[in-house]
Scaffold this motif. Sequence first.
Motif, PDB file in Angstrom:
ATOM      1  N   GLU A 390      46.972  53.157  45.258  1.00  0.00           N
ATOM      2  CA  GLU A 390      46.538  52.119  46.203  1.00  0.00           C
ATOM      3  C   GLU A 390      45.104  51.673  45.893  1.00  0.00           C
ATOM      4  OE1 GLU A 390      46.975  53.638  50.133  1.00  0.00           O
ATOM      5  OE2 GLU A 390      49.173  53.734  50.048  1.00  0.00           O
ATOM      6  N   GLN A 391      44.218  52.644  45.620  1.00  0.00           N
ATOM      7  CA  GLN A 391      42.827  52.302  45.310  1.00  0.00           C
ATOM      8  C   GLN A 391      42.737  51.476  44.032  1.00  0.00           C
ATOM      9  OE1 GLN A 391      40.367  55.799  45.171  1.00  0.00           O
ATOM     10  NE2 GLN A 391      40.825  56.402  47.276  1.00  0.00           N
ATOM     11  N   THR A 392      43.531  51.834  43.032  1.00  0.00           N
ATOM     12  CA  THR A 392      43.511  51.098  41.764  1.00  0.00           C
ATOM     13  C   THR A 392      44.010  49.671  41.964  1.00  0.00           C
ATOM     14  OG1 THR A 392      43.891  53.155  40.535  1.00  0.00           O
ATOM     15  CG2 THR A 392      44.322  51.085  39.384  1.00  0.00           C
ATOM     16  N   ASP A 393      45.066  49.529  42.747  1.00  0.00           N
ATOM     17  CA  ASP A 393      45.597  48.182  43.033  1.00  0.00           C
ATOM     18  C   ASP A 393      44.527  47.322  43.720  1.00  0.00           C
ATOM     19  OD1 ASP A 393      48.021  48.812  41.913  1.00  0.00           O
ATOM     20  OD2 ASP A 393      49.010  49.280  43.823  1.00  0.00           O
ATOM     21  N   GLU A 394      43.771  47.928  44.634  1.00  0.00           N
ATOM     22  CA  GLU A 394      42.708  47.189  45.322  1.00  0.00           C
ATOM     23  C   GLU A 394      41.607  46.775  44.350  1.00  0.00           C
ATOM     24  OE1 GLU A 394      41.236  49.483  48.556  1.00  0.00           O
ATOM     25  OE2 GLU A 394      43.153  49.514  49.648  1.00  0.00           O
ATOM     26  N   GLU A 397      42.809  43.900  42.246  1.00  0.00           N
ATOM     27  CA  GLU A 397      42.890  42.659  43.028  1.00  0.00           C
ATOM     28  C   GLU A 397      41.511  42.058  43.274  1.00  0.00           C
ATOM     29  OE1 GLU A 397      44.582  41.137  47.384  1.00  0.00           O
ATOM     30  OE2 GLU A 397      45.114  43.121  46.613  1.00  0.00           O
ATOM     31  N   GLN A 398      40.502  42.910  43.489  1.00  0.00           N
ATOM     32  CA  GLN A 398      39.168  42.429  43.832  1.00  0.00           C
ATOM     33  C   GLN A 398      38.306  42.114  42.607  1.00  0.00           C
ATOM     34  OE1 GLN A 398      37.571  45.546  46.301  1.00  0.00           O
ATOM     35  NE2 GLN A 398      39.166  45.315  47.872  1.00  0.00           N
TER      36      GLN A 398
END
Length: 421
Positions: A390-394, A397-398
Amino acid sequence: RLDSPQEHQKLSKLINLIEVTMTIYQFSNGVVSKDDPGFEAVLAKAYGNHQERPLCLCKSAGIPMYIAKVGQQYIIKRMPNTAEQHHVSCDSYEAPAELSGLGQVTGTAIQENTEDGTTALKFGFSLSKSPGRQMPKGSGQATDTVKTDGTKLTLRSTLHYLWEQASLNKYYPAMQGKRSWYIIRKHLLQAAADKLAKGQNLSSLIYIPETFFLDKKEEIDSRRMAVFNQIKAAEKGTRKLMIVAAEVKQFDQSRYGYKVVFKHLPGCHFMINEDLYKRITKRFATELELWNALENSHLMLIGTFGVSHAGIPSLEEASLVNVSDNWIPFENSYEYALLQALTEQGRGFIKGLRYNMAPDKAMAAAVLHDTGEAPVALYIVDPNNEKLVEQTDELIEQSSFRSWAWHTDNSMPAFPEVQKV
């Protein structure tokens, strides 16, 4: 027009040089390369004109720099908070702080002063020891307390910072096989030269062993002993400590405890008491396992040490960092595999360093800088760790970067193609 193979070869070498350095600056009286023999004289002249801001020409518009004087040497440095403005292959470029642990300590543990060109560092470890005082239980150790060291540098983050300041986390194909201990030491000492800690110049607080030559053993030992004598313990009172950064050769048992044998320091072993040795082997079990399994890798130790009244050095705190055969830090076997693939394919990249960031926080493993104007952040994803996924996906994305992700339950995907600038 190129009329001969020799001219083709000359042009190829020139292109490679430009791609590797990208260090050309504009001054009021002209343009000069960092590799020019008269470069420091140009800096000295410009330093006298405090109004002048040299421009780094890694991009056509030019990016303002400043000149600092450290001792008798003049150094050109980037302005604070401008690292991302430089071209990705420029010496002054750094990956965005959010893609590594640098952002957590910049402005707090690391404070730049553009007036005198120095950088003040705040350490989270002590460089003195009072009689009877117990030392902390090892830099970088996970704890269950609410105390934070986010605003100070741990031993590991100090080594990461020096490594990054020395550009040792950057790689170009032309560097293959060119890094020796002499080069590593030279660049680490240069990186320490304009840093201040505990009110002193960092270069006077850190000991990095010289490259050992048997025919120069006596003079090398003499210089080492002169350094050790500066912190040699008095019979009573507070003991001074220094920082040591060196490559581990082996850990051995001694008569009354243990010792670490450093490469380039034959005959001078650093003592370790039994308690510290047990904590090192427990806290850094992964680093020791990787070092044992990966024969071409190196193991760096950074620690604080004192020197007894008898002249014997002993460690007080320690942290271990794995580095590849090209001296690029890595944290696990997946990062090592990534570094090997990148170097074997002749790619140019910057390795992200964790600093104080906890191991359960996502960050980019590296950033490719040979993909033209659009750098690519490389992520390693453990699909079994939902929180990190989840942290990597964020982050992806950012981030303004393009991204590449290797999910470790699958084979490593192909890297984005090289784009010449």
